[in-house]
Design an enzyme around this catalytic site. Structure first.
Site, short mmCIF file in Angstrom:
data_model
loop_
_atom_site.label_atom_id
_atom_site.label_comp_id
_atom_site.label_asym_id
_atom_site.label_seq_id
_atom_site.Cartn_x
_atom_site.Cartn_y
_atom_site.Cartn_z
N TYR A 80 0.85 -1.19 0.00
CA TYR A 80 0.00 0.00 0.00
C TYR A 80 0.88 1.24 0.00
O TYR A 80 1.90 1.28 0.70
CB TYR A 80 -0.89 0.02 1.24
N PHE A 155 11.72 2.06 -2.41
CA PHE A 155 11.31 1.74 -1.03
C PHE A 155 10.14 2.62 -0.61
O PHE A 155 9.89 3.70 -1.16
CB PHE A 155 12.48 1.92 -0.05
N CYS A 172 3.15 -7.44 1.54
CA CYS A 172 4.30 -8.14 0.97
C CYS A 172 4.09 -9.65 0.89
O CYS A 172 5.06 -10.41 0.76
CB CYS A 172 5.57 -7.82 1.77
#
Length: 227
Positions: A80, A155, A172
């Protein structure tokens, strides 16, 4: 990492995911062609779920908030992105001994761990997993792409993120994974901009850059800043 020259950093504020992806693609092509140097795009996104290459859509367990979904060419499963989350897209050319994907991932983690330490947060890794954790909770995720040894994607680190959005997914693809944020851990207000300033310094130190160049928030300005 071997010694590197200058890193151009652009803080783009809040940028739609599709617009950010288009900017990444343009900067990636320019870096591969040698028209720009290494660049870090830093930003926030409006609410979006992203799926990596081959990610299982079943890991979006509900979407009652009707969050947009995008499948993209990064590694990893579902994550998200949203307001209060620092997104970093490093567009770097890996050369010589630095042509090592695992080394690159570990350096990304180290940069985030070091930045979090500046806020009094004791973060670390978990064995056989990518990303950054604080105790049993995950605070940062990584999903990268590499084309002709040039990196893109990157990231996502939760600063003041509304963590309830993660309840709609299996973050994940890790069953039972719970997320946390800088603000939740420190119990104080920290802005994405404030954290980004620390993060860019940590990133430059870990990746061994000798200079940071702050660029404007448009592709032409980024191109001009590198040559």
């Amino acid at each position: 990492m071997d010694a590197r020259g200058a890193l151009t950093v652009a803080n783009l504020g809040v940028l739609d995911y599709d617009a950010a992806l288009a900017m990444q693609s343009e900067m990636l092509a320019a870096r591969i062609d040698g028209r720009v140097g290494d660049t870090m795009l830093m930003m926030e996104h409006p609410h979006v779920f992203t799926l990596g290459r081959g990610a299982d859509e079943g890991f979006i367990v509900s979407n009652t908030k009707t969050v947009p979904v995008r499948r993209v060419s990064r590694g990893g499963q579902v994550t998200y992105h949203g307001p209060g989350q620092l997104i970093g897209y490093p567009i770097l050319k890996l050369e010589g001994r630095d042509r090592d994907v695992t080394k690159y991932l570990r350096c990304l983690e180290t940069a985030m761990i070091d930045a979090l330490a500046k806020f009094g947060i004791d973060a670390g890794r978990r064995e056989k997993m990518t990303g950054v954790w604080v105790g049993g909770r995950k605070i940062a995720s990584i999903g990268i792409g590499i084309r002709r040894w040039t990196t893109w994607h990157g990231f996502a680190l939760n600063v003041s993120t509304d963590l309830s959005y993660f309840d709609s997914i299996v973050p994940c693809g890790i069953e039972g994974c719970r997320m946390t944020s800088v603000c939740e851990i420190t119990n104080r207000a920290v802005s994405v901009r404030e954290f980004a300033e620390t993060m860019r310094e940590s990133f430059a130190r870990v990746f061994n850059y000798d200079e940071i160049i702050l660029a404007g928030a448009s592709t032409p300005e980024l191109m001009a800043s590198d040559g």
